[in-house]
Design a protein around this motif. Sequence first.
Motif: not given
Length: 221
Positions: A129-130, A137-139, A141, A150-152, A154, A183
């Motif tokens: 989670k954010a 990071l890549e993110t 929502t 929102t997900f992230a 590396q 992602l």
Amino acid sequence: MSNSTVVTDPAADQNGSSRLKSDAPASTSKLSSNEIEAIQRERKEKTEYFRQAISQTPDFPKPGILFEDIFPIFTSPSHHEALIRAYELQIQELGVGTPDVIVGLDARGFLIGPTLALRAGSKFVPVRKAGKLPGKLETVTYEKEYGADTFAIQTASIKPSDKVLVVDDLIATGGSAAAAGELVKKCGGQLLGYVFIIELVGLKGRDKLDAPVYTLIESQA
Ligand SMILES: O=P(O)(O)OC[C@H]1O[C@H](OP(=O)(O)OP(=O)(O)O)[C@H](O)[C@@H]1O
Ligand SMILES: Nc1ncnc2[nH]cnc12
């Protein structure tokens, strides 16, 4: 070691779980129909066993949601073992060899992903989670069954052309899993598919996903 060698982990006999590590590249593993039938039979047996530990709570966390609680599985080593074995068999059944990376989704995917990755001989990578991961990071929502998030990931955790399997406990609207898939692709990974314990089939979450979807249990709720 040759590409098609299958190495049995000596630790397997000590705890009753058969651990297979295939060194075959993800695209070359082949199973006979007899092998597939045996794998499916055992996967269904294990699933029938661990599913008894899943509890359902109406109107949680919001009215109208039937909450599928998987945590009781982990209070019993035998149900826990059956769950992990069922996942392992599901992966074998795909016939794609060992994934380079198993991605687990925050938070319940972390209950399954690392154990599975250890058994399969894959890397484990978290989708968080954010605000929880350091570095580049890549993110994404996304919307899920009961809210937005929102997900992230590396960026460097997945290498271009890594073959990636995404695991989580449950697919409802498919928003979380679709975001995770996005992602993986942003990092250059190649999606082998998604594996869930439970699919809430009425929500048609799988329609949001553009890689094969496998679920151990289908819930009509
Ligand atoms: O298909 P969707 O509609 O996206 O819903 C499924 C997602 O919802 C739950 O996670 P949640 O975000 O509630 O987080 P948690 O694992 O931290 O409880 C579940 O574990 C899935 O990841
Ligand atoms: N119905 C449900 N039960 C458990 N987790 C969920 N995540 C999204 N929908 C859910």
